[in-house]
Design an enzyme around this catalytic site. Sequence first.
Site, PDB file in Angstrom:
ATOM      1  N   HIS A   1       0.815  -1.215   0.000  1.00  0.00           N
ATOM      2  CA  HIS A   1       0.000   0.000   0.000  1.00  0.00           C
ATOM      3  C   HIS A   1       0.851   1.268   0.000  1.00  0.00           C
ATOM      4  CE1 HIS A   1      -3.733  -2.074   2.018  1.00  0.00           C
ATOM      5  NE2 HIS A   1      -3.548  -2.435   0.765  1.00  0.00           N
TER       6      HIS A   1
HETATM    7  C1  LIG Z   1      -0.176  -7.948  -4.074  1.00  0.00           C
HETATM    8  C2  LIG Z   1      -1.126  -6.802  -3.817  1.00  0.00           C
HETATM    9  C3  LIG Z   1      -2.276  -7.021  -3.053  1.00  0.00           C
HETATM   10  C4  LIG Z   1      -3.142  -5.949  -2.799  1.00  0.00           C
HETATM   11  N1  LIG Z   1      -4.321  -6.201  -2.152  1.00  0.00           N
HETATM   12  C5  LIG Z   1      -5.239  -5.213  -2.035  1.00  0.00           C
HETATM   13  C6  LIG Z   1      -6.529  -5.464  -1.499  1.00  0.00           C
HETATM   14  O1  LIG Z   1      -6.883  -6.585  -1.110  1.00  0.00           O
HETATM   15  N2  LIG Z   1      -7.398  -4.419  -1.425  1.00  0.00           N
HETATM   16  C7  LIG Z   1      -7.067  -3.169  -1.845  1.00  0.00           C
HETATM   17  O2  LIG Z   1      -7.902  -2.260  -1.738  1.00  0.00           O
HETATM   18  N3  LIG Z   1      -5.853  -2.902  -2.342  1.00  0.00           N
HETATM   19  C8  LIG Z   1      -4.944  -3.895  -2.472  1.00  0.00           C
HETATM   20  N4  LIG Z   1      -3.730  -3.645  -3.036  1.00  0.00           N
HETATM   21  C9  LIG Z   1      -3.388  -2.259  -3.377  1.00  0.00           C
HETATM   22  C10 LIG Z   1      -4.011  -1.756  -4.669  1.00  0.00           C
HETATM   23  O3  LIG Z   1      -4.035  -2.738  -5.667  1.00  0.00           O
HETATM   24  C11 LIG Z   1      -3.195  -0.547  -5.119  1.00  0.00           C
HETATM   25  O4  LIG Z   1      -3.179   0.382  -4.052  1.00  0.00           O
HETATM   26  C12 LIG Z   1      -3.768   0.130  -6.340  1.00  0.00           C
HETATM   27  O5  LIG Z   1      -3.853  -0.754  -7.423  1.00  0.00           O
HETATM   28  C13 LIG Z   1      -2.845   1.297  -6.689  1.00  0.00           C
HETATM   29  O6  LIG Z   1      -3.314   1.920  -7.829  1.00  0.00           O
HETATM   30  P1  LIG Z   1      -2.314   2.757  -8.728  1.00  0.00           P
HETATM   31  O7  LIG Z   1      -3.123   3.257  -9.865  1.00  0.00           O
HETATM   32  O8  LIG Z   1      -1.595   3.731  -7.868  1.00  0.00           O
HETATM   33  O9  LIG Z   1      -1.206   1.713  -9.226  1.00  0.00           O
HETATM   34  P2  LIG Z   1      -1.352   0.326  -9.990  1.00  0.00           P
HETATM   35  O10 LIG Z   1      -2.733  -0.220  -9.893  1.00  0.00           O
HETATM   36  O11 LIG Z   1      -0.244  -0.538  -9.506  1.00  0.00           O
HETATM   37  O12 LIG Z   1      -1.106   0.720 -11.501  1.00  0.00           O
HETATM   38  C14 LIG Z   1       0.123   1.156 -12.026  1.00  0.00           C
HETATM   39  C15 LIG Z   1       0.183   0.747 -13.483  1.00  0.00           C
HETATM   40  O13 LIG Z   1       1.299   1.365 -14.102  1.00  0.00           O
HETATM   41  C16 LIG Z   1       1.933   0.415 -14.929  1.00  0.00           C
HETATM   42  N5  LIG Z   1       3.335   0.787 -15.125  1.00  0.00           N
HETATM   43  C17 LIG Z   1       4.323   0.819 -14.200  1.00  0.00           C
HETATM   44  N6  LIG Z   1       5.490   1.174 -14.776  1.00  0.00           N
HETATM   45  C18 LIG Z   1       5.210   1.391 -16.084  1.00  0.00           C
HETATM   46  C19 LIG Z   1       5.996   1.803 -17.205  1.00  0.00           C
HETATM   47  N7  LIG Z   1       7.309   2.034 -17.086  1.00  0.00           N
HETATM   48  N8  LIG Z   1       5.381   1.963 -18.392  1.00  0.00           N
HETATM   49  C20 LIG Z   1       4.054   1.737 -18.550  1.00  0.00           C
HETATM   50  N9  LIG Z   1       3.262   1.312 -17.530  1.00  0.00           N
HETATM   51  C21 LIG Z   1       3.845   1.158 -16.305  1.00  0.00           C
HETATM   52  C22 LIG Z   1       1.783  -0.897 -14.192  1.00  0.00           C
HETATM   53  O14 LIG Z   1       1.997  -2.004 -15.030  1.00  0.00           O
HETATM   54  C23 LIG Z   1       0.352  -0.760 -13.678  1.00  0.00           C
HETATM   55  O15 LIG Z   1      -0.582  -1.231 -14.624  1.00  0.00           O
HETATM   56  C24 LIG Z   1      -2.832  -4.667  -3.290  1.00  0.00           C
HETATM   57  C25 LIG Z   1      -1.690  -4.450  -4.047  1.00  0.00           C
HETATM   58  C26 LIG Z   1      -0.837  -5.505  -4.327  1.00  0.00           C
HETATM   59  C27 LIG Z   1       0.401  -5.250  -5.155  1.00  0.00           C
END
Ligand SMILES: Cc1cc2nc3c(=O)[nH]c(=O)nc-3n(C[C@H](O)[C@H](O)[C@H](O)COP(=O)(O)OP(=O)(O)OC[C@H]3O[C@@H](n4cnc5c(N)ncnc54)[C@H](O)[C@@H]3O)c2cc1C
Length: 555
Positions: free
Chosen positions: A485
Amino acid sequence: MAAFDYVILGAGAAGCVLANRLSEDPRTEVLLVEAGPPARGPYFTIPMMGAGLFEQLTPNSPGPLTYEGYKYSFIYQLEPYGAADKLNERWVRGKAVGGSTALNGLVYNRGNREDYDELERLGNHGWGWDNILPIFKAFEDNQFGPSPTRGAGGPLHITQPRFPDALSQYIIDAAASTGLRSVEDYNESDDERVGPAMAMIHRGLRVSAAKAFLDPVLKRPNLHLATETYAQRLIFENGRAVGAEIRTGGNTSEVRARREVIVAMGALHSPKILQLSGIGPRDVLEKAGVPVYLERENVGRRMLEHFCALVTYRLKNDLGYNKQLRTTPGKILTALKFAATRGGPLATPTGDVMAVFKTRPGLDRVDGQFLARLMSVTDVSGGERGQIDSHGGVSCAAEILRPTSEGSVRITSADPGAPLSIDPNYLATDYDRKTMAGVVRKIREIFERSPLAEHVDQETAPGRSVQSDDEIVDNTIKTGATGSHAVATCAMGAGDEDIVDDQLRVRGIEALRIVDCSIMPTMISGNLTGPMLAMAGRAADLILDTRAAERARRA
Ligand SMILES: Cc1cc2nc3c(=O)[nH]c(=O)nc-3n(C[C@H](O)[C@H](O)[C@H](O)COP(=O)(O)OP(=O)(O)OC[C@H]3O[C@@H](n4cnc5c(N)ncnc54)[C@H](O)[C@@H]3O)c2cc1C
């Protein structure tokens, strides 16, 4: 060179919401760039199988722990940390359309009203609960129907597992006997409470950000999705972000943004691309050999994370999932049950029961949480993959809701493929150490209460010999792990030292916003997908307001 109105980097929780909203107007051309592939197949569909995606190597993988080594994830080996010099922790992030929501634990939790009102108090106008609640309500499809705090009919299905195991109710009843309110939907209030976990699951199947927000609009001709494409660097001209350097396979090219570049790569990769592009702490950039474009001390710093201490119990009987998932007949029955009913362990999120509480009397707000999973694995502190225990068991992931220890993430080279250096700096403050010990003690109190105590054989981790606050904290550092997180690595705020302002614009650069967990300046009191989706909805409103204002000026 290809040009679009908006270039969104990252198709995770935030990127999917943004792509949906920004492409509503067919005159607006949107490019969504994603490092991973589309999320297809049973691992992306069956709730319990998400973790099976973590370590699948890419064809012709350059090897484990390399940037492009894994097909559906990024995996980073952490620096050794803590008094125990823990060596083996790895952090995983999703790399697929849907981002981390394509493989995460699916628990749905929105945090508290105070989390959002605190953002407002910190000078971030428009982020209070009264702004955010309507967004939650608009996208939710909650199985309990609409209410003043819940939404129904939206794209994000939120349900509780069908056919819960009797053990869930024993945990709930035992927790209630310690003073927590037993509730049907714990997102309805902010008090001390316990209830079955709510999850982003629909008819027994996973619901990712992509399924809810992107798939329904992918047919729009003005929305372009580039998968298996890595964003490597941002391109600036005269202080304005005009595009990004991207790489697909072996080919590097540039894409241009006429209006804005929006970085949505998550709390590890957004600070990374800023640093690779010359925006970051001078010492980090110079050490990595990146010319400084804009000195920004806090890019990659002030990172907050939910460390999860693990408290596990061995049961006297076979309640829970261990037997159903360990033996061959158990596995066959479990698979058949899932196929026939979309129920059973395979259809459950990463936790079955959620409890939220105060670790000390007299606190204004709840400060601790645990998520109980009706299964247990063999000791994993040595770094090997755990095996499901042969006896019944329960594992509790214990969290401080709002930790204060600050970690960091930094590039180690100007090469986008080089590993990141991540320092979690868990449990470094007195507040965090004391609160974590309090969370573990509360779990112990609950597991000593009827009707749960009758089924408990013994606490297997950290173990009853571990008693003082220091012993509890030092042991949990060895056996616990990240809650995945991380936030605040490009935090929003009113000061010059904050990376983005309350419109999520990067200070000092035109036409560049960041929208993902990295902008949250404080930790939300819960799991982060729901909050991130809602905050991305708010960000989309801000971006569309900017465009409407510009059009009005030109008219
Ligand atoms: C193992 C795990 C379990 C979790 N369990 C829960 C849960 O049960 N409940 C909950 O609410 N939250 C959970 N979370 C947290 C939640 O999934 C994240 O907080 C949320 O997805 C974050 O959103 P975001 O948009 O910040 O990043 P992300 O959803 O991680 O999205 C980032 C995106 O950017 C892309 N990216 C990264 N670098 C590059 C690049 N160089 N070029 C192009 N694309 C790129 C990635 O591939 C990804 O698709 C969990 C997270 C993980 C990793």
